[in-house]
Scaffold this active site. Sequence first.
Site, mmCIF file in Angstrom:
data_model
loop_
_atom_site.group_PDB
_atom_site.id
_atom_site.type_symbol
_atom_site.label_atom_id
_atom_site.label_comp_id
_atom_site.label_asym_id
_atom_site.label_seq_id
_atom_site.Cartn_x
_atom_site.Cartn_y
_atom_site.Cartn_z
ATOM 1 N N SER A 23 19.953 -47.949 69.716
ATOM 2 C CA SER A 23 19.378 -46.598 69.756
ATOM 3 C C SER A 23 20.451 -45.533 69.937
ATOM 4 C CB SER A 23 18.326 -46.478 70.859
ATOM 5 O OG SER A 23 18.900 -46.710 72.132
ATOM 6 N N ASN A 110 14.534 -48.392 82.213
ATOM 7 C CA ASN A 110 13.180 -47.918 81.919
ATOM 8 C C ASN A 110 12.875 -46.583 82.607
ATOM 9 O OD1 ASN A 110 13.049 -50.290 80.560
ATOM 10 N ND2 ASN A 110 11.591 -51.295 81.934
ATOM 11 N N THR A 155 -10.920 -12.120 52.898
ATOM 12 C CA THR A 155 -11.603 -13.342 53.324
ATOM 13 C C THR A 155 -11.833 -14.105 52.016
ATOM 14 O OG1 THR A 155 -13.801 -12.374 53.098
ATOM 15 C CG2 THR A 155 -12.797 -12.234 55.280
ATOM 16 N N HIS A 156 -11.765 -15.410 52.055
ATOM 17 C CA HIS A 156 -11.855 -16.244 50.833
ATOM 18 C C HIS A 156 -10.790 -15.850 49.805
ATOM 19 C CE1 HIS A 156 -15.938 -17.283 52.325
ATOM 20 N NE2 HIS A 156 -15.995 -15.990 52.609
ATOM 21 N N SER A 277 17.472 -20.048 40.780
ATOM 22 C CA SER A 277 17.184 -21.241 39.996
ATOM 23 C C SER A 277 18.401 -21.550 39.139
ATOM 24 C CB SER A 277 15.959 -20.977 39.115
ATOM 25 O OG SER A 277 16.000 -21.806 37.982
ATOM 26 N N LYS A 283 15.161 -15.757 38.558
ATOM 27 C CA LYS A 283 14.400 -16.210 39.722
ATOM 28 C C LYS A 283 15.045 -15.879 41.064
ATOM 29 C CE LYS A 283 11.218 -18.722 39.899
ATOM 30 N NZ LYS A 283 10.815 -20.042 39.454
ATOM 31 N N ASN A 285 13.731 -17.237 44.742
ATOM 32 C CA ASN A 285 12.662 -18.053 45.317
ATOM 33 C C ASN A 285 12.569 -17.930 46.839
ATOM 34 O OD1 ASN A 285 12.042 -19.096 42.754
ATOM 35 N ND2 ASN A 285 13.642 -20.661 42.947
ATOM 36 N N GLU A 290 8.851 -21.660 51.965
ATOM 37 C CA GLU A 290 8.405 -22.940 51.419
ATOM 38 C C GLU A 290 8.833 -24.103 52.308
ATOM 39 O OE1 GLU A 290 8.298 -22.593 46.690
ATOM 40 O OE2 GLU A 290 10.174 -21.931 47.561
ATOM 41 N N TYR A 317 6.548 -50.728 80.421
ATOM 42 C CA TYR A 317 7.481 -50.408 79.342
ATOM 43 C C TYR A 317 7.452 -51.469 78.247
ATOM 44 C CZ TYR A 317 11.732 -49.416 76.752
ATOM 45 O OH TYR A 317 12.616 -49.137 75.741
ATOM 46 N N GLN A 322 11.069 -47.036 72.477
ATOM 47 C CA GLN A 322 12.362 -46.508 72.042
ATOM 48 C C GLN A 322 12.171 -45.635 70.794
ATOM 49 O OE1 GLN A 322 16.115 -48.779 72.375
ATOM 50 N NE2 GLN A 322 16.010 -48.981 70.166
ATOM 51 N N LYS A 325 12.114 -41.290 70.405
ATOM 52 C CA LYS A 325 13.157 -40.267 70.366
ATOM 53 C C LYS A 325 13.310 -39.562 69.022
ATOM 54 C CE LYS A 325 15.103 -42.681 74.025
ATOM 55 N NZ LYS A 325 14.005 -43.669 73.769
HETATM 56 N N1 ARG Z 1 17.111 -47.531 74.640
HETATM 57 C C1 ARG Z 1 15.962 -47.818 75.418
HETATM 58 C C2 ARG Z 1 14.849 -46.812 75.084
HETATM 59 O O1 ARG Z 1 15.128 -45.826 74.529
HETATM 60 C C3 ARG Z 1 16.273 -47.727 76.862
HETATM 61 C C4 ARG Z 1 15.388 -48.534 77.728
HETATM 62 C C5 ARG Z 1 15.620 -49.965 77.492
HETATM 63 N N2 ARG Z 1 14.980 -50.797 78.438
HETATM 64 C C6 ARG Z 1 14.961 -52.111 78.315
HETATM 65 N N3 ARG Z 1 14.383 -52.801 79.224
HETATM 66 N N4 ARG Z 1 15.496 -52.708 77.291
HETATM 67 O O2 ARG Z 1 13.683 -47.029 75.349
#
Ligand code: ARG
Length: 460
Positions: A23, A110, A155-156, A277, A283, A285, A290, A317, A322, A325
Site C-alpha cells: 500500500s 490497525n 423550468t423544464h 480543437s 473552437k 471548448n 466538462e 479489521y 486497505q 485510501k
Molecule cells: N496498510 C494497512 C492498511 O492500510 C495497514 C494496516 C495493516 N494491518 C494489518 N494487520 N496487516 O489497512
Amino acid sequence: MRKLWGGRFESQTDALIEKLNNSLVFDSRLWRQDIAGSVAHATMLGDCGIIAKDEAMQIVAGLQSLRDDLEAETETLPPDAEDVHTAVEGLLRERIGAVAGKLHTARSRNDQVATDTRLYLREQCDEISQSLHNFQTMLTELAEREMETILPGYTHLQHAQPILLSHHLLAYFWMIERDRERLTDLRRRVNRLPLGAGAMAGTGFPIDRQRVAEALGFESVLPNSLDAVSDRDYLIEFLSFASITMMHFSRLAEEIILWNSQEYRFVVLDDRVTTGSSIMPQKKNPDVAELARGKTGRVFGNLMAMLTVMKGLPLAYNKDMQEDKEPLFDTIDTLLLVIPAMELTLSTAVFGRDRMKKATYGDFSTATDLADFLVKQGLPFREAHDVVGTVVRYCVERNLALEDLKGEVFGTLHPLLIGKEKLLSTLLQVQSSIESRNSEGGTASVSVRLQLEKAKAMLL
Ligand code: ARG
C-alpha cells in the site's frame, strides 16, 4: 526492507503477492500523520512509564529529525516497504537503532492506520472548506456585479419567468453553504481517536488515551476498540458529502456549457480556462466545466466503492479496508482541483448581458404577471390562467410579443382589462415582472440585495 512480521515465516512472500499487498504506493502521503501519531504515542508511553523516559525521548527526537529530513527531501521513503508505517519505522531504526522497536508497544497498525487517516482527513476537511469558502466569496462578488443583469429563468429548460442573474448565481451559493455545513458536521466525527484500540481488543499496558487525544487535537476517544479499528463510516460520510458537492458543481458546469454554446451565448469564457480543437480552428471548448461534470462520475464511484468494500465485513479489521485510501485520496484531489478551477472559470467569465435580456423578449415569461393582475382584480386564479392562455394564443397567432400588446386590444381580450392599458403595458415588461417578485427569497432586486447580505454574513 525488513518486514514488521517476519518472525513466524520461513520463506519470502511471493513477488506477485508483495505487489498485491503493497500500500506504500498510495499511503506514502500519510507519512506526516504517521510521524505525528507516533510522536504522541511514544511520548505517552514514556509518560506512563511503559517505556523508559529517555527511550521515549530518543524515539521522539529520531522521529522529529526524520520528519525534518523527509520535509527537506534529504530523506525518502524506501520504495520496497510494505506500507507507510513500515517505511517510517524502518527509517527510524536506521537512525536510532534497536530502541526504535519499542515504539510499537501497545499499538497495532490497525489502530495506527485509522489514526493516520483521520488526522489526514481532518486536515483536508479544512482545506476543502476553505476552497468552498473562496468559491462562495467569488459568487457573492459576481452577484454584486450582475445585480442589474436580467436572465430568463427556466423550468423544464423552457423559459419560465424572468429573474436576475445575481439571483441565479446565489442559488449555488446556498447549495455550497449546505455542503460546507455538512463538511463541518462530519469533521466532528472524523476527529475522534482510534489509537489505543490495539489490534482490536485494547491492550494490557497502562496507556493513557486521553493524553494522546489531547496531544493530537482529537475531540474525544472512540469508546470501543473493535469499532475504533474497523469502521470507516467517517470516510463514507466524507465521500457522501463530496458526491453531493460534486453534484452541485456538475449542475453549474452543465449550465456554463449550455450558456457558452452558440445557441445561448449567455457567457464567454476566458482563454485561460478554455482549450482549442486540433482540427477545428474556430473552437474554444469549455473543458473545465466538462471535466468538473465528468469527474463527478468518479467521485460517485468512490462512494459506491467504499460502501461496497465495507458492507460484508465481519468485525474487526480486515485487509479489505486497505482499499479505503485510493477512493479517499482521489476524491480529495478531485475536489481540490475542480473547485478552484471552477472558481477561475466563473470569475473570469464575461456574461452576455444583452443576449440574456434579449432572450426574454417575446418568450411570454410575464404571462404569470398578467394572470396575477387579473387575480388582484378579483378573478379566481384558475380562470385568470385560462384568460391568459387565450391572450398568449392571440399573440402567437399574430406573431406578437406579450410586452408589445397595446391600447384597446386588452379590453377586447377580457372585460377586466378595459381601461388598464397603461398599467398593463408596464406590468408586462420583464423589469417590472422581476421587481414585483419581492417576497423573501424572491428575485426582485430588494429581495436579492437582502439575500446577498445574508450570504455575505455566512462568510464571516
Ligand atoms: N496498510 C494497512 C492498511 O492500510 C495497514 C494496516 C495493516 N494491518 C494489518 N494487520 N496487516 O489497512
